[in-house]
Design an enzyme around this catalytic site. Structure first.
Site, short mmCIF file in Angstrom:
data_model
loop_
_atom_site.label_atom_id
_atom_site.label_comp_id
_atom_site.label_asym_id
_atom_site.label_seq_id
_atom_site.Cartn_x
_atom_site.Cartn_y
_atom_site.Cartn_z
N THR A 191 31.51 -25.66 76.63
CA THR A 191 31.98 -26.89 75.97
C THR A 191 31.52 -26.96 74.52
O THR A 191 32.32 -27.13 73.61
CB THR A 191 31.49 -28.12 76.75
OG1 THR A 191 32.03 -28.06 78.07
CG2 THR A 191 31.92 -29.42 76.09
N ASP A 230 10.87 -15.88 104.86
CA ASP A 230 12.31 -15.99 105.19
C ASP A 230 13.05 -16.94 104.25
O ASP A 230 14.23 -17.21 104.44
CB ASP A 230 12.49 -16.46 106.64
CG ASP A 230 11.89 -17.82 106.90
OD1 ASP A 230 11.27 -18.40 105.96
OD2 ASP A 230 12.03 -18.33 108.03
N LYS A 264 39.17 -32.66 74.96
CA LYS A 264 38.90 -31.43 75.73
C LYS A 264 39.73 -31.42 77.02
O LYS A 264 39.87 -32.45 77.67
CB LYS A 264 37.41 -31.38 76.09
CG LYS A 264 36.98 -30.18 76.91
CD LYS A 264 35.48 -30.18 77.18
CE LYS A 264 35.14 -30.77 78.53
NZ LYS A 264 33.71 -30.65 78.86
#
Ligand code: R5P
Length: 297
Positions: free
Chosen positions: A225, A36, A190
């Site tokens: 990036t 499971d 950035k």
């Protein structure tokens, strides 16, 4: 003292290198997944003979399973009376979720570190956590081991090389590298859209024309990036682009992205499962981590 580890390849190989550098035995846990999906672990009897156990488990994807496994192991060690449980997490997942970027987000790294401490981790060690400040959420001794000094000594770099951080957050990483290589270093500006995840670099004049560039960052996840940074650097006239990261997660087609961006080589630590491609070269930091750990023996 002994080293215990998860049996997944990355944790096992890292622990083997660490144990051999520390000259102590290494034992792996028994683990399996029930039909499971639940995690099962069992600790071999021989691991309970020492009262000082270093458990190595990297938080590679599927991270949640690795974290549950770690909680199960630490709780069991504590239950069996082990008094000093040091945890080494070569790659600490969730570290980039260290604040509310948008209102009411979970500060996930806080939850993970609180849970580890609560369960009985005495000391925590990790390699290049995204931001060192986030280790304060672990209410005990937590150590960040920066690998760049060691990595810089291990690779050979071509003449005429500049070290670049892909964003201001990675500048201190680039600085360590540049100091060892005695090169110049700089950073890119950035911007990331917090909803779509899209990255843009703001124009900035850089002196990279005709130079080789080494991009230094903590992690490659989707590769966005460094791929964007490499494209930008090439547009500025850079020759070869190399990348140095502590952690090469390489998800969502990162490898292809890096190749398309013309990246020559990626150097990464052995903190995560290895990618079998000549573009990625791994540096075993087990011996370095062993030296660092000896400082706190
Ligand atoms: C961001 O601040 C990090 O230091 C990494 O630059 C970033 O998480 C890497 O992610 P990706 O490879 O998906 O761009």
């Amino acid at each position: 003292m002994l080293v215990l580890s998860g049996s997944d390849e990355a944790s096992y190989e890292f622990a083997k290198s660490l144990a051999s550098s520390l000259d102590v035995s290494h034992v792996k846990i028994t683990e399996k997944v029930f039909p499971d999906g639940e995690t099962y672990i069992r600790i071999p009897e021989e691991a309970l003979k020492s009262n000082d156990v270093i458990f190595v488990q990297t938080f590679a994807p599927p991270q949640d399973t690795a974290i549950i496994k770690t909680l199960l192991v630490v709780d069991t060690l504590r239950d069996k009376g082990i008094s000093r449980i040091r945890l080494i997490v070569p790659y600490l997942a969730y570290a980039r979720q260290d604040k509310e970027f948008l209102p009411n987000e979970a500060i996930s790294i806080r939850t993970i570190l609180k849970a580890l401490r609560y369960m009985g981790v005495s000391e925590l060690y990790t390699i290049e956590v995204h931001k060192e400040e986030s280790l304060k959420f672990f209410e005990g001794n937590a150590y960040n081991i920066s690998p760049y000094y060691y990595m810089a000594k291990k690779i050979s770099v071509p003449e005429n090389t500049v070290v670049l951080a892909p964003d201001v957050g990675a500048l201190k990483r680039a600085k360590i590298f540049a100091e060892v290589l005695k090169t110049d270093y700089d950073y890119l500006i950035k911007e990331r859209d917090r909803v779509t995840g899209e990255i843009r670099h703001k124009p900035k004049s850089l002196n990279v024309k005709g130079s080789n560039v080494i991009i230094v960052d903590d992690v490659i996840s989707t590769g966005g990036t460094v791929a964007k940074a490499a494209q930008f650097l090439r547009s500025q006239g850079a020759k070869e682009v190399y990348v140095i990261v502590a952690h090469a997660l390489m998800v969502n087609g990162a490898l292809d992205k890096l190749k398309k961006a013309g990246i020559r080589k990626v150097y990464a630590c052995n903190t995560l499962p290895k990618i079998n491609d000549p573009i990625v070269e791994y540096i075993d930091v087990g011996p370095y981590v062993a030296e660092e750990i000896k400082k706190w023996l």
